[in-house]
Motif scaffolding. Structure first.
Motif, PDB file in Angstrom:
ATOM      1  N   VAL A  77       6.541 -10.527  20.372  1.00  0.00           N
ATOM      2  CA  VAL A  77       6.978  -9.604  21.422  1.00  0.00           C
ATOM      3  C   VAL A  77       6.713  -8.164  20.991  1.00  0.00           C
ATOM      4  N   VAL A  78       6.004  -7.426  21.847  1.00  0.00           N
ATOM      5  CA  VAL A  78       5.767  -5.994  21.651  1.00  0.00           C
ATOM      6  C   VAL A  78       5.871  -5.323  23.017  1.00  0.00           C
ATOM      7  N   SER A  79       5.832  -4.015  23.033  1.00  0.00           N
ATOM      8  CA  SER A  79       5.749  -3.313  24.311  1.00  0.00           C
ATOM      9  C   SER A  79       4.280  -3.087  24.645  1.00  0.00           C
ATOM     10  N   ASP A  80       3.985  -2.847  25.896  1.00  0.00           N
ATOM     11  CA  ASP A  80       2.591  -2.686  26.333  1.00  0.00           C
ATOM     12  C   ASP A  80       1.940  -1.451  25.713  1.00  0.00           C
ATOM     13  N   LEU A  81       2.747  -0.594  25.105  1.00  0.00           N
ATOM     14  CA  LEU A  81       2.230   0.568  24.394  1.00  0.00           C
ATOM     15  C   LEU A  81       1.181   0.159  23.364  1.00  0.00           C
ATOM     16  N   VAL A  82       1.371  -1.010  22.752  1.00  0.00           N
ATOM     17  CA  VAL A  82       0.424  -1.503  21.754  1.00  0.00           C
ATOM     18  C   VAL A  82      -0.965  -1.621  22.345  1.00  0.00           C
ATOM     19  N   TYR A  83      -1.057  -2.160  23.565  1.00  0.00           N
ATOM     20  CA  TYR A  83      -2.364  -2.324  24.208  1.00  0.00           C
ATOM     21  C   TYR A  83      -2.897  -1.000  24.748  1.00  0.00           C
ATOM     22  N   GLN A  84      -1.990  -0.090  25.120  1.00  0.00           N
ATOM     23  CA  GLN A  84      -2.443   1.235  25.560  1.00  0.00           C
ATOM     24  C   GLN A  84      -3.255   1.924  24.465  1.00  0.00           C
ATOM     25  N   LEU A  85      -2.823   1.773  23.232  1.00  0.00           N
ATOM     26  CA  LEU A  85      -3.559   2.357  22.119  1.00  0.00           C
ATOM     27  C   LEU A  85      -4.677   1.443  21.621  1.00  0.00           C
ATOM     28  N   LEU A 115      -2.516  17.217   8.961  1.00  0.00           N
ATOM     29  CA  LEU A 115      -3.871  17.321   9.514  1.00  0.00           C
ATOM     30  C   LEU A 115      -4.478  15.937   9.733  1.00  0.00           C
ATOM     31  N   THR A 116      -4.215  15.027   8.808  1.00  0.00           N
ATOM     32  CA  THR A 116      -4.720  13.655   8.932  1.00  0.00           C
ATOM     33  C   THR A 116      -4.078  12.937  10.117  1.00  0.00           C
ATOM     34  N   VAL A 117      -2.772  13.117  10.287  1.00  0.00           N
ATOM     35  CA  VAL A 117      -2.049  12.509  11.418  1.00  0.00           C
ATOM     36  C   VAL A 117      -2.698  12.883  12.737  1.00  0.00           C
ATOM     37  N   PHE A 118      -3.030  14.161  12.895  1.00  0.00           N
ATOM     38  CA  PHE A 118      -3.514  14.648  14.188  1.00  0.00           C
ATOM     39  C   PHE A 118      -5.015  14.488  14.395  1.00  0.00           C
ATOM     40  N   THR A 119      -5.789  14.451  13.315  1.00  0.00           N
ATOM     41  CA  THR A 119      -7.250  14.373  13.481  1.00  0.00           C
ATOM     42  C   THR A 119      -7.794  12.951  13.424  1.00  0.00           C
ATOM     43  N   THR A 120      -7.083  12.052  12.750  1.00  0.00           N
ATOM     44  CA  THR A 120      -7.571  10.676  12.654  1.00  0.00           C
ATOM     45  C   THR A 120      -7.517  10.007  14.022  1.00  0.00           C
ATOM     46  N   PRO A 121      -8.628   9.420  14.492  1.00  0.00           N
ATOM     47  CA  PRO A 121      -8.658   8.790  15.818  1.00  0.00           C
ATOM     48  C   PRO A 121      -7.649   7.655  15.970  1.00  0.00           C
ATOM     49  N   THR A 122      -7.490   7.207  17.174  1.00  0.00           N
ATOM     50  CA  THR A 122      -6.512   6.175  17.513  1.00  0.00           C
ATOM     51  C   THR A 122      -6.688   4.905  16.689  1.00  0.00           C
ATOM     52  N   LEU A 123      -5.646   4.549  15.942  1.00  0.00           N
ATOM     53  CA  LEU A 123      -5.573   3.287  15.200  1.00  0.00           C
ATOM     54  C   LEU A 123      -6.820   3.007  14.379  1.00  0.00           C
ATOM     55  N   ILE A 124      -7.439   4.061  13.821  1.00  0.00           N
ATOM     56  CA  ILE A 124      -8.692   3.888  13.100  1.00  0.00           C
ATOM     57  C   ILE A 124      -8.484   3.497  11.643  1.00  0.00           C
ATOM     58  N   SER A 125      -7.291   3.740  11.113  1.00  0.00           N
ATOM     59  CA  SER A 125      -7.016   3.366   9.740  1.00  0.00           C
ATOM     60  C   SER A 125      -7.108   1.848   9.582  1.00  0.00           C
ATOM     61  N   ILE A 126      -7.325   1.407   8.359  1.00  0.00           N
ATOM     62  CA  ILE A 126      -7.552  -0.014   8.097  1.00  0.00           C
ATOM     63  C   ILE A 126      -6.352  -0.846   8.551  1.00  0.00           C
ATOM     64  N   ASP A 127      -6.611  -1.775   9.469  1.00  0.00           N
ATOM     65  CA  ASP A 127      -5.586  -2.676  10.011  1.00  0.00           C
ATOM     66  C   ASP A 127      -4.451  -1.925  10.719  1.00  0.00           C
ATOM     67  N   GLU A 128      -4.712  -0.693  11.150  1.00  0.00           N
ATOM     68  CA  GLU A 128      -3.633   0.098  11.739  1.00  0.00           C
ATOM     69  C   GLU A 128      -3.148  -0.486  13.060  1.00  0.00           C
ATOM     70  N   ASN A 129      -4.021  -1.194  13.772  1.00  0.00           N
ATOM     71  CA  ASN A 129      -3.594  -1.802  15.042  1.00  0.00           C
ATOM     72  C   ASN A 129      -2.462  -2.804  14.813  1.00  0.00           C
ATOM     73  N   GLU A 130      -2.576  -3.600  13.761  1.00  0.00           N
ATOM     74  CA  GLU A 130      -1.524  -4.584  13.469  1.00  0.00           C
ATOM     75  C   GLU A 130      -0.268  -3.914  12.919  1.00  0.00           C
ATOM     76  N   HIS A 131      -0.475  -2.914  12.065  1.00  0.00           N
ATOM     77  CA  HIS A 131       0.683  -2.182  11.544  1.00  0.00           C
ATOM     78  C   HIS A 131       1.419  -1.462  12.677  1.00  0.00           C
ATOM     79  N   PHE A 132       0.661  -0.956  13.636  1.00  0.00           N
ATOM     80  CA  PHE A 132       1.302  -0.303  14.777  1.00  0.00           C
ATOM     81  C   PHE A 132       2.105  -1.323  15.596  1.00  0.00           C
ATOM     82  N   ALA A 133       1.530  -2.508  15.780  1.00  0.00           N
ATOM     83  CA  ALA A 133       2.237  -3.550  16.530  1.00  0.00           C
ATOM     84  C   ALA A 133       3.561  -3.894  15.842  1.00  0.00           C
TER      85      ALA A 133
END
Length: 508
Positions: free
Chosen positions: A125-133, A87-105
């Motif tokens: 080096v990352v894919s543009d997917l990082v910026y999409q999110l 439920l948390t996976v699907f309801t939590t907004p995009t990269l809203i967890s603490i520092d999740e943007n960097e962890h996603f990268a």
């Protein structure tokens, strides 16, 4: 068909037998709904109503399963984590967890086969997917079409991504992203699968740790199912990896302390490897290795194994300290944080020199470390970046009351001697101060003499320490509460539900 009917009959029997617990759960849903919902939530409540119904169903399944398998707490923990984590996976907004943007990268780098990031002039080096999110941070699937966009695999650069962290913390989340790319899913598929794989790793390792421990299982379950624990595990953060290996190491420690069998190489191997894996992320947790000194000599299979067990903790501290000083700290400089370090005059070497030249200030500073504890209690239910309104004072206070009662009066059945409880307490304090000291060196301006959240000290760093509190605080009394285990499991499920209602009220 008869077997299926028999299973349903069993479940209906459990529901009927425990209807008062289910009623309490339903009332808790209403309580948190009326506590957290704002006027906007009542204007057009379609999404809210749907999510609350799903939450109630998942909670009901968790209660039924937990009560049916209350004697197999490792399975109960796995199912509770999985249900509320999904439920948390699907309801939590995009990269809203603490520092999740960097962890996603960093997870995306792993999906590209980059296990050890190399800093280049433009970044990593990352894919543009990082910026999409990244460009849609904080959005939910409701009313946002960008989630349907195809994944953009074009190579680009990102200025951070926790290059100082070991690669193994991102293998599962990276595999999730890789699978989404191979299946040609949309961007939401990449985010959901990465989070889901991280969650599965966390749930599995925690279950193994709880299963291994002959006693103290409920304490390990409670911390494993702490809302912040599940929230972080259901994101791209490596915090879930840290928590789960701490749970695993403590499960093995309790086993070694309580077992009547001789301890072998496999037992101490899993124990020490778990701690080593954690220590590369959070160096002070290497002190967990010194719990081995609480195990009597006669419990080891051989004198050689006993001697080895006494040497390894020192080796772990030396190896991980060297990693932190000579690798991790320099890697951290090759990120977007370097601008902050320069502007704020952050220098570990300069900070240490200042403390040497001003010893009284240094001593006074660390004597104030207890002052952070009230803030830590609140921070345990602050789920996102500081600029987001996503926290609950109500949940924090209620959980403090619950965990205090649980720590003091639940029959943990470990029975450590007072001197061993004191030793565990000393290790807890050293880890607590050690993390503060590292954060102080890493984030504070030279000469900064305040102990506050500006140092980057967050409650989530200390979640593994909560597993030690009942060991230290329990009162060997004869308090007997009927169906105590069922009541504890119900409260665990209620707090997880309350956290998800906070998510729904804040973002939907």
């Amino acid at each position: 068909m008869n077997k299926i009917g028999e299973i349903f009959n069993q479940y209906f029997e459990i529901i009927f037998k425990n209807k008062k617990y289910i009623l309490i759960f339903a009332l808790s849903i209403l309580f948190f709904t009326f506590t957290f919902f704002k006027v906007e939530n009542y204007i057009s409540p379609k999404a809210e109503i749907l999510l609350l119904i799903i939450l109630f169903i998942f909670g009901l399944i968790a209660i039924i399963y937990s009560f049916k398998h209350k004697n197999e707490l490792h399975k109960v923990a796995f199912i509770i984590i999985l249900l509320f984590g999904i439920l948390t996976v699907f309801t939590t907004p995009t990269l809203i967890s603490i520092d999740e943007n960097e962890h996603f990268a960093r997870s995306d780098m792993t999906s590209l086969g980059i296990l050890i990031p190399e800093y280049q002039k433009e970044g990593y080096v990352v894919s543009d997917l990082v910026y999409q999110l990244q460009n849609n941070m904080g959005r939910t699937i409701v009313g946002n079409d960008f989630y349907q966009d195809s994944i953009n695999n074009t190579k680009t650069f990102y200025d951070s991504g926790f290059p100082q962290n070991p690669f193994y913390g991102y293998i599962f989340s990276g595999l999730g992203i890789l699978l989404a790319k191979l299946l040609d899913l949309s961007v939401i598929g990449a985010m959901w699968l990465g989070r889901l794989f991280n969650l599965l790793l966390y749930a599995g390792i925690c279950a193994l740790g709880i299963k291994k421990a002959p006693n103290y299982k409920m304490a390990l379950l409670v911390v494993s199912c702490l809302p912040m624990s599940v929230f972080q595990a259901a994101s791209f953060s490596v915090d879930g990896v840290i928590y789960s290996f701490c749970i695993l190491s403590l499960g093995y420690f309790i086993y070694m302390y309580k077992t009547s069998s001789l301890i072998n190489y496999k037992d101490i191997g899993v124990f020490f490897i778990s701690i080593l894996l954690v220590s590369f992320f959070k160096f002070p947790y290497g002190l967990f290795a010194f719990f081995i000194f609480l195990i009597p000599k006669e419990k080891f299979a051989s004198k050689k194994l006993f001697i080895i067990s006494r040497c390894i903790p020192v080796g772990i501290m030396i190896i991980t300290m060297a990693y932190s000083l000579f690798y991790a700290s320099h890697q951290l400089e090759n990120t977007g944080r370097q601008i902050h370090f320069i502007q704020s005059n952050v220098s570990p070497e300069g900070q240490i020199n200042y403390m040497i030249n001003n010893p009284l200030n240094g001593i006074t500073f660390f004597l104030q470390s207890a002052n952070l504890i009230p803030e830590m209690v609140i921070d345990l239910f602050r789920f996102s970046f500081m600029q987001w309104t996503y926290n609950s004072f109500v949940l924090s206070v209620l959980y403090l009351i619950f965990f205090s009662i649980f720590s003091f009066i639940y029959p943990h059945e470990v029975n450590f001697k007072k001197k061993n409880r004191l030793k565990i307490g000393v290790i807890l304090v050293l880890i607590y101060i050690g993390i503060i000291f590292i954060q102080y060196l890493s984030w504070a301006s030279v000469g900064y003499n305040k102990l506050d959240m500006l140092l980057g000290v967050y409650a989530r760093y200390y979640i593994p320490l909560l597993t030690l509190c009942p060991l230290i605080c329990y009162l060997p009394t004869s308090i007997n509460i009927k169906n105590f285990d069922l009541k504890i499991l119900l409260v665990v499920i209620i707090f997880l539900s309350g956290t998800l209602i906070l998510t729904i009220s804040t973002f939907y």
